[in-house]
Design an enzyme around this catalytic site. Structure first.
Site, short mmCIF file in Angstrom:
data_model
loop_
_atom_site.label_atom_id
_atom_site.label_comp_id
_atom_site.label_asym_id
_atom_site.label_seq_id
_atom_site.Cartn_x
_atom_site.Cartn_y
_atom_site.Cartn_z
CB SER A 6 -0.86 -0.04 1.14
OG SER A 6 -0.33 -0.18 2.47
CD GLU A 8 1.25 7.34 5.48
OE1 GLU A 8 0.98 6.52 6.08
OE2 GLU A 8 1.76 8.51 5.97
CG ASP A 98 2.18 13.57 17.15
OD1 ASP A 98 2.08 12.92 18.45
OD2 ASP A 98 2.82 13.01 16.22
CG PHE A 205 9.91 12.73 9.66
CD1 PHE A 205 9.01 13.47 10.25
CD2 PHE A 205 9.53 11.82 9.08
CE1 PHE A 205 7.64 13.25 10.15
CE2 PHE A 205 8.26 11.19 9.33
CZ PHE A 205 7.19 12.03 9.91
CG HIS A 255 1.58 1.91 4.67
ND1 HIS A 255 0.30 1.91 4.18
CD2 HIS A 255 1.92 2.90 5.16
CE1 HIS A 255 -0.02 3.11 4.35
NE2 HIS A 255 0.96 3.79 5.11
P1 FAD Z 1 -1.80 5.98 20.42
O1 FAD Z 1 -2.03 4.79 20.13
O2 FAD Z 1 -3.16 6.86 21.27
O3 FAD Z 1 -0.65 6.08 21.52
C1 FAD Z 1 -0.04 7.23 21.81
C2 FAD Z 1 0.85 7.38 23.01
O4 FAD Z 1 -0.15 7.07 24.24
C3 FAD Z 1 1.73 6.11 23.07
O5 FAD Z 1 2.84 6.27 23.45
C4 FAD Z 1 0.88 5.03 23.89
O6 FAD Z 1 1.83 4.20 24.75
C5 FAD Z 1 0.22 5.81 24.99
N1 FAD Z 1 -1.01 5.44 25.34
C6 FAD Z 1 -2.24 5.05 24.37
N2 FAD Z 1 -3.26 4.62 25.53
C7 FAD Z 1 -3.01 5.22 26.59
C8 FAD Z 1 -3.67 5.22 27.81
N3 FAD Z 1 -5.05 4.79 27.81
N4 FAD Z 1 -3.11 5.80 28.85
C9 FAD Z 1 -1.82 6.34 28.82
N5 FAD Z 1 -1.22 6.32 27.57
C10 FAD Z 1 -1.68 5.78 26.50
N6 FAD Z 1 -0.47 11.69 12.68
C11 FAD Z 1 -1.51 12.23 11.92
O7 FAD Z 1 -1.45 13.57 12.73
N7 FAD Z 1 -1.96 11.99 10.89
C12 FAD Z 1 -1.92 10.95 10.27
O8 FAD Z 1 -2.32 11.07 9.09
C13 FAD Z 1 -0.84 10.16 10.65
N8 FAD Z 1 -0.50 9.10 10.16
C14 FAD Z 1 0.20 8.12 10.53
C15 FAD Z 1 0.35 6.62 9.85
C16 FAD Z 1 1.08 5.74 10.71
C17 FAD Z 1 1.18 4.52 9.95
C18 FAD Z 1 1.93 5.87 11.83
C19 FAD Z 1 2.68 5.00 12.52
C20 FAD Z 1 1.93 7.16 12.49
C21 FAD Z 1 0.83 8.14 11.80
N9 FAD Z 1 0.67 9.67 12.57
C22 FAD Z 1 -0.26 10.21 12.01
C23 FAD Z 1 1.63 9.89 13.65
C24 FAD Z 1 0.74 9.56 14.90
O9 FAD Z 1 -0.38 10.40 15.05
C25 FAD Z 1 1.87 9.71 15.95
O10 FAD Z 1 2.61 8.92 16.12
C26 FAD Z 1 1.09 9.85 17.40
O11 FAD Z 1 2.27 10.37 18.38
C27 FAD Z 1 0.65 8.48 17.98
O12 FAD Z 1 -0.59 7.93 17.35
P2 FAD Z 1 -1.09 6.66 17.83
O13 FAD Z 1 -2.27 6.48 16.98
O14 FAD Z 1 0.02 5.63 17.71
O15 FAD Z 1 -1.58 6.97 19.37
#
Ligand code: FAD
Length: 275
Positions: A6, A8, A98, A205, A255
Site C-alpha cells: 500500500s 501513503e 500529535d 523527522f 506500506h
Molecule cells: P496512541 O495509540 O493513542 O498512542 C499514543 C501514546 O499514548 C503512546 O505512547 C501510547 O503508549 C500512549 N497511550 C495509549 N493509550 C494510553 C492510555 N490509555 N493511557 C496512557 N497512555 C496511553 N499523525 C497524524 O496526525 N496524521 C496522520 O495521518 C498520521 N498517520 C500515521 C500513519 C502511521 C502508519 C503512523 C505509524 C503514524 C501516523 N501518524 C499520523 C503519527 C501518529 O499520530 C503519532 O505517532 C502519534 O504520536 C501517536 O499516534 P497513535 O495513533 O499511535 O496513538
C-alpha cells in the site's frame, strides 16, 4: 514472489498539487496496490484538503483516509465518518495524531483507542480499521511494555491490522511481532517503509518520531552529504534489501510512506520486481 503493498500520500496544499498527485497515482494504480492512504493533520488541520484529495484519487484502487482524534471533537469526527461512508470508503487508518506545539487541549478522544471505539460505535461493519504500531516504542510511551499493552487495547477495541512506524532495523519489527503473538495478538503487522531521499529531513523527522537510524546507516549517508543522486541510489539499495528481507521472512505486506515522492517508491518496487 508475489508482493502486496500500500502507499501513503499527504494532501497537497494546492489544487494543482492535487491534480499532479492524481496523475502520479494513476501510474501506481496500474501496479495494483491493496490501497492508497491519505494523511490527516491533527486537530482537523487538513480536514478539507484530505477530503478533496480522497475525492480526486478515488478510482480503481481503494482509498483509505487517515483520521486522527487528538484535539478534534466527536461531532466533527462523526461527520467525517458519515461522509466517508457515503463515499463508499471501506478502510480507515485511525490515529491519535500529535498536538501542534503550544496546544494543550487533548479533546474528547485523547487516544487512538478511543477513535477506534468511536468508529465501531458509528458503524461496526463499514470500515476495516488499521492503527499505528511502534516496533521501536512510541516516543511518549511510559515503557515498552505499557506501549505494547496500549497497542493491544486498540486491537481489542476493533482494529483489524496495524502499520508500523518506519524502521531500518528488522530485528525490532520481528521482536515486536513475537511479543504480540506471545500475548495472543495475531493481527497483521504491516511494516511501514520510508524510502531514503533526503538525509537532513530524514534525520530530523526520525528524531521527532522516535525512529532509529542505525549508526552504520547514518555514517554511510553522511558520506554522500552533497550528492543527492548518490543518496537516492544508496537509499534505494538499502531499503529494497530491507523490504526483501522482511518479505522473505513472512511480512504480510509493505506500506510505503511515499511523502508524495513517488519515483523513490517506484524504484524500490522495481527492485522488488513489482513495477
Ligand atoms: P496512541 O495509540 O493513542 O498512542 C499514543 C501514546 O499514548 C503512546 O505512547 C501510547 O503508549 C500512549 N497511550 C495509549 N493509550 C494510553 C492510555 N490509555 N493511557 C496512557 N497512555 C496511553 N499523525 C497524524 O496526525 N496524521 C496522520 O495521518 C498520521 N498517520 C500515521 C500513519 C502511521 C502508519 C503512523 C505509524 C503514524 C501516523 N501518524 C499520523 C503519527 C501518529 O499520530 C503519532 O505517532 C502519534 O504520536 C501517536 O499516534 P497513535 O495513533 O499511535 O496513538
Amino acid at each position: 514472489m508475489s508482493i502486496r503493498f500500500s502507499v501513503e500520500y499527504f494532501p497537497p496544499k494546492t489544487e494543482e498539487g492535487i491534480e499532479r498527485l492524481a496523475a502520479a497515482h494513476a501510474r501506481f494504480s496500474a501496479l495494483k496496490p491493496d490501497y492508497c492512504s491519505v494523511t490527516y493533520g491533527a486537530g482537523g488541520s487538513t480536514r478539507d484538503r484530505t477530503l478533496r484529495t480522497i475525492q480526486a484519487l478515488q478510482g480503481s484502487v481503494p482509498i483509505a483516509p487517515h483520521l486522527s482524534c487528538i484535539g478534534d471533537s466527536r461531532t466533527s469526527l462523526l461527520e467525517l465518518l458519515q461522509i466517508y461512508r457515503n463515499m463508499g470508503i471501506h478502510r480507515i487508518v485511525a490515529l491519535r495524531g500529535d498536538l501542534p506545539s503550544g496546544q494543550v487541549a487533548l479533546g474528547e478522544l485523547p487516544y487512538a483507542r478511543d477513535l477506534v471505539a468511536l468508529i465501531q460505535e458509528f458503524d461496526a461493519t463499514q470500515f476495516e480499521i488499521a492503527v499505528a504500531a511502534y516496533p521501536e516504542v512510541h516516543p511518549q510511551a511510559e515503557s515498552a511494555e505499557r506501549d505494547l499493552r496500549h497497542f493491544i487495547a486498540k486491537i481489542e477495541a476493533g482494529a483489524q491490522e496495524a502499520i508500523t512506524q518506519y524502521f531500518y532495523n528488522p530485528d525490532a519489527y520481528w521482536s515486536f511481532c513475537d511479543r504480540l503473538k506471545a500475548l495472543g495478538c495475531h493481527v497483521p503487522i504491516i511494516p511501514g517503509i520510508m524510502p531514503i531521499t533526503q538525509v537532513s529531513n530524514l534525520l530530523r523527522f526520525s528524531d521527532a518520531c522516535g525512529a532509529e537510524i542505525p549508526r552504520w546507516l547514518r555514517k554511510r549517508l553522511a558520506d554522500f552529504s552533497d550528492d543527492p543522486i548518490a543518496i537516492r541510489q544508496f537509499g534505494a539499495e538499502v531499503v529494497t534489501r530491507l523490504c526483501e528481507q522482511l518479505l522473505q521472512q513472512g511480512a504480510p505486506s509493505l506500506h510505503f510512506y511515499s511523502m508524495n515522492q513517488l519515483e523513490a517508491t517506484l524504484t524500490i518496487l522495481q527492485g522488488l520486481g513489482r513495477a
